[in-house]
Design a protein around this motif. Sequence first.
Motif, PDB file in Angstrom:
ATOM      1  N   GLN A   4       0.828  -1.203   0.000  1.00 14.21           N
ATOM      2  CA  GLN A   4       0.000   0.000   0.000  1.00 14.21           C
ATOM      3  C   GLN A   4       0.862   1.252   0.000  1.00 14.21           C
ATOM      4  OE1 GLN A   4      -2.515  -0.543   3.416  1.00 14.21           O
ATOM      5  NE2 GLN A   4      -4.047  -1.734   2.290  1.00 14.21           N
ATOM      6  N   LEU A   5       1.946   1.223   0.773  1.00 11.72           N
ATOM      7  CA  LEU A   5       2.847   2.378   0.796  1.00 11.72           C
ATOM      8  C   LEU A   5       3.495   2.590  -0.573  1.00 11.72           C
ATOM      9  CD1 LEU A   5       4.600   1.906   4.270  1.00 11.72           C
ATOM     10  CD2 LEU A   5       2.974   3.688   3.613  1.00 11.72           C
ATOM     11  N   ILE A   6       3.894   1.514  -1.218  1.00 11.27           N
ATOM     12  CA  ILE A   6       4.497   1.620  -2.550  1.00 11.27           C
ATOM     13  C   ILE A   6       3.479   2.186  -3.542  1.00 11.27           C
ATOM     14  CG2 ILE A   6       5.382   0.277  -4.492  1.00 11.27           C
ATOM     15  CD1 ILE A   6       6.733  -1.553  -2.395  1.00 11.27           C
ATOM     16  N   TYR A   7       2.243   1.707  -3.485  1.00  7.98           N
ATOM     17  CA  TYR A   7       1.204   2.234  -4.374  1.00  7.98           C
ATOM     18  C   TYR A   7       1.014   3.732  -4.158  1.00  7.98           C
ATOM     19  CZ  TYR A   7      -0.481  -2.315  -6.088  1.00  7.98           C
ATOM     20  OH  TYR A   7      -0.595  -3.533  -6.702  1.00  7.98           O
ATOM     21  N   LYS A   8       0.992   4.155  -2.906  1.00  8.25           N
ATOM     22  CA  LYS A   8       0.823   5.578  -2.606  1.00  8.25           C
ATOM     23  C   LYS A   8       1.992   6.384  -3.143  1.00  8.25           C
ATOM     24  CE  LYS A   8      -2.046   4.983   1.478  1.00  8.25           C
ATOM     25  NZ  LYS A   8      -2.128   5.121   2.941  1.00  8.25           N
ATOM     26  N   GLN A   9       3.206   5.847  -3.011  1.00  2.00           N
ATOM     27  CA  GLN A   9       4.375   6.565  -3.525  1.00  2.00           C
ATOM     28  C   GLN A   9       4.312   6.682  -5.041  1.00  2.00           C
ATOM     29  OE1 GLN A   9       7.789   4.449  -2.062  1.00  2.00           O
ATOM     30  NE2 GLN A   9       7.733   5.419  -0.051  1.00  2.00           N
ATOM     31  N   VAL A  10       3.930   5.612  -5.712  1.00  2.00           N
ATOM     32  CA  VAL A  10       3.849   5.633  -7.177  1.00  2.00           C
ATOM     33  C   VAL A  10       2.776   6.612  -7.629  1.00  2.00           C
ATOM     34  CG1 VAL A  10       3.203   4.253  -9.196  1.00  2.00           C
ATOM     35  CG2 VAL A  10       4.786   3.328  -7.500  1.00  2.00           C
ATOM     36  N   GLU A  11       1.648   6.610  -6.968  1.00  2.00           N
ATOM     37  CA  GLU A  11       0.561   7.512  -7.343  1.00  2.00           C
ATOM     38  C   GLU A  11       0.929   8.968  -7.101  1.00  2.00           C
ATOM     39  OE1 GLU A  11      -2.829   6.184  -5.144  1.00  2.00           O
ATOM     40  OE2 GLU A  11      -3.292   4.568  -6.545  1.00  2.00           O
ATOM     41  N   SER A  12       1.696   9.243  -6.091  1.00  2.00           N
ATOM     42  CA  SER A  12       2.019  10.623  -5.749  1.00  2.00           C
ATOM     43  C   SER A  12       3.212  11.166  -6.527  1.00  2.00           C
ATOM     44  CB  SER A  12       2.284  10.746  -4.249  1.00  2.00           C
ATOM     45  OG  SER A  12       3.485  10.052  -3.913  1.00  2.00           O
ATOM     46  N   GLN A  13       3.924  10.341  -7.270  1.00  3.88           N
ATOM     47  CA  GLN A  13       5.070  10.821  -8.037  1.00  3.88           C
ATOM     48  C   GLN A  13       4.611  11.697  -9.191  1.00  3.88           C
ATOM     49  OE1 GLN A  13       7.353   7.454  -9.306  1.00  3.88           O
ATOM     50  NE2 GLN A  13       8.529   7.358  -7.412  1.00  3.88           N
ATOM     51  N   ASP A  14       5.411  12.704  -9.460  1.00  2.00           N
ATOM     52  CA  ASP A  14       5.160  13.587 -10.591  1.00  2.00           C
ATOM     53  C   ASP A  14       5.660  12.901 -11.851  1.00  2.00           C
ATOM     54  OD1 ASP A  14       4.564  15.760 -12.149  1.00  2.00           O
ATOM     55  OD2 ASP A  14       6.381  16.861 -11.595  1.00  2.00           O
ATOM     56  N   THR A  15       4.834  12.843 -12.885  1.00  2.00           N
ATOM     57  CA  THR A  15       5.246  12.142 -14.101  1.00  2.00           C
ATOM     58  C   THR A  15       6.389  12.859 -14.811  1.00  2.00           C
ATOM     59  OG1 THR A  15       3.532  13.261 -15.374  1.00  2.00           O
ATOM     60  CG2 THR A  15       3.003  11.071 -14.478  1.00  2.00           C
ATOM     61  N   GLU A  16       6.517  14.148 -14.633  1.00  2.00           N
ATOM     62  CA  GLU A  16       7.602  14.884 -15.282  1.00  2.00           C
ATOM     63  C   GLU A  16       8.928  14.586 -14.605  1.00  2.00           C
ATOM     64  OE1 GLU A  16       7.134  18.308 -17.079  1.00  2.00           O
ATOM     65  OE2 GLU A  16       5.018  18.064 -17.481  1.00  2.00           O
ATOM     66  N   GLY A  17       8.928  14.376 -13.314  1.00  4.28           N
ATOM     67  CA  GLY A  17      10.169  14.121 -12.591  1.00  4.28           C
ATOM     68  C   GLY A  17      10.552  12.653 -12.611  1.00  4.28           C
TER      69      GLY A  17
END
Length: 86
Positions: free
Chosen positions: A58-71
């Motif tokens: 769940q933590l990994i999913y949250k990190q992936v979802e919160s990442q900026d696609t440009e960065g």
Amino acid sequence: MNQSNTQNDASNPPNEWQTQQVIDLQMSMAHLELTVERLDEVIARQDKDIQTLQRQLQLIYKQVESQDTEGGIAPFDVMADKPPHY
């Protein structure tokens, strides 16, 4: 005659063979109880591990979802990312 033999058999103490059978059954029961206890411990440990892994996922999913696609990694575009042989 048969009734007196049956009554005598019922009142006689168990013979050695019957006693050994009871002992064997008790030993088998003790082994089964020990096996069930060990399996219960394994299941409890595995349940704890599964819960930990689910929290980590769940933590990994949250990190992936919160990442900026440009960065980070840009989304895959089928038309723009064609191999050169097409």
